[in-house]
Enzyme design. Structure first.
Site, PDB file in Angstrom:
ATOM      1  N   TYR A   1     -18.854  39.148  -8.905  1.00 38.36           N
ATOM      2  CA  TYR A   1     -18.395  39.256  -7.517  1.00 38.36           C
ATOM      3  C   TYR A   1     -17.852  37.958  -6.900  1.00 38.36           C
ATOM      4  O   TYR A   1     -17.360  37.996  -5.765  1.00 38.36           O
ATOM      5  CB  TYR A   1     -19.533  39.735  -6.597  1.00 38.36           C
TER       6      TYR A   1
ATOM      7  N   HIS B   1     -25.229  45.107 -15.639  1.00 42.11           N
ATOM      8  CA  HIS B   1     -24.326  45.679 -14.628  1.00 42.11           C
ATOM      9  C   HIS B   1     -23.821  47.079 -15.008  1.00 42.11           C
ATOM     10  O   HIS B   1     -23.779  47.976 -14.162  1.00 42.11           O
ATOM     11  CB  HIS B   1     -23.143  44.724 -14.420  1.00 42.11           C
TER      12      HIS B   1
END
Ligand code: A2P
Length: 326
Positions: free
Chosen positions: A61, A124
């Protein structure tokens, strides 16, 4: 000293992995389209002032560094007294989802955050990609199957070393969780997946509850405005009727419904008013009738996961990615 009245009212859920407690409502830091680090840092500082204590980031991110800086500044300003007053989640990206790269990836995350440990480290996605190539979307030819056994063992080592207090996964189906559980010495504390009134995940939540795994909802508002996001949650007639009748807004009804499912929630808003509104869900409840109506909403994922399928990868279709749960 600046303090928050909400600080003491934010409920927490105990994680199976030990004495750790996770504040129910977390603050997401993934921005789409991307924003500059200063914007992320000031949004996090604002969130801390309002009472958020759980922050969600990921290697992907680009928000680990500004999040770490915001926490450091909050400590300096006396908004929080110590690092352990905040709960930090980060995630292992697919290109590092290989046994030998898991620990170095977490070490890099810790360096970005300027912290000695995080609270929760998640895989993830249930797929690996070519080492050394950090890309999103991942090119079709760069996908690789994940060796669940060795990657999970490396996650366990991270917890044993004290670099993360708990470990877990994200975007895992019941079947893929079973595979992790079949070789795990430490079972996942969390499975972070999409949950909202338009994708209720009843089966997965039930499965996880039975295994002592906490589901944490992402895209609780349908990720409106992002590349995969949908307005179906915030524009849902059922949600809006309930909101109107209760003097709430659609986001509050959706977040309250999620909270009542006994799960954690990670929402994202960088707007002060919305950050504040989204916290106002703990002193009222939905009636059985309202829950029933929400239970009847037409179901569909916002995040289909199509970006994680490839003719060259382990999942050729979204059916394979989610093991039929689409
Ligand atoms: P913003 O950051 O401008 O508030 P999700 O948490 O499901 O991923 O949804 C995130 C999206 O929903 C963001 O685009 C965010 O925009 C928006 N959002 C967050 N809270 C609210 C709210 N209370 N009302 C409307 N939109 C919201």
């Amino acid at each position: 000293m600046e303090t928050s009245s909400l600080e003491s009212t934010m409920p927490e859920i105990s994680l199976k992995s030990g004495s750790q407690k996770i504040p129910v409502l977390g603050f997401g830091t993934a921005s789409d389209p991307p924003v500059d680090p200063e914007t992320t840092k000031s949004a996090v500082l604002q969130a801390i002032q309002l009472g958020y204590r759980h922050f969600d980031t990921a290697a992907l991110y680009n928000s680990e560094q500004p999040l770490g800086e915001a926490i450091a500044e909050a400590l300096n300003r006396g908004l929080i007294k110590s690092r352990d007053e905040v709960f930090i989640t980060s995630k292992l990206w697919c290109s590092d989802a290989h046994a030998q790269f898991v620990l170095p990836a977490l070490q890099k995350t810790l360096k970005n955050l300027n912290m000695d440990y995080i609270d929760l480290y998640l895989i993830h996605w249930p797929v690996s990609s070519k080492p050394g190539i950090v890309e999103y979307p991942i090119k079709a030819e760069d996908f690789l199957p994940m060796d669940f056994k060795s990657v999970w063992a490396a996650m366990e080592e991270c917890q044993r070393l004290g670099l993360t207090k708990s470990i877990g996964v994200s975007n895992f189906s019941c079947k893929k969780l079973e595979e992790i559980l079949s070789t795990a010495n430490i079972s996942p504390a969390v499975n972070q997946v999409e949950v909202n009134p338009c994708w209720q995940q009843k089966k997965l939540i039930e499965f996880c509850k039975a295994k002592g795994i906490l589901v944490v909802a992402y895209s609780p508002l349908g990720a409106a405005g992002t590349f995969y996001g949908t307005n179906r949650v915030l524009d849902s007639p059922v949600i809006n009727q309930i909101a109107k009748a209760r003097g709430k807004n659609a986001a509050q009804v959706a977040l309250r419904w999620e909270y009542e499912q006994g799960i954690g929630v990670v929402m994202k808003s960088f707007n002060k008013d919305r950050m504040k509104q989204n916290l106002e869900i703990f002193n009222w409840s939905l009636s059985d009738e309202e829950l029933k109506k929400i239970g009847e909403i037409l179901q569909g994922r916002a995040n289909t996961g199509a970006d994680y399928t490839s003719i060259y990868g382990p999942y050729k279709t979204i059916e394979e990615l989610w093991d039929g749960d689409i």
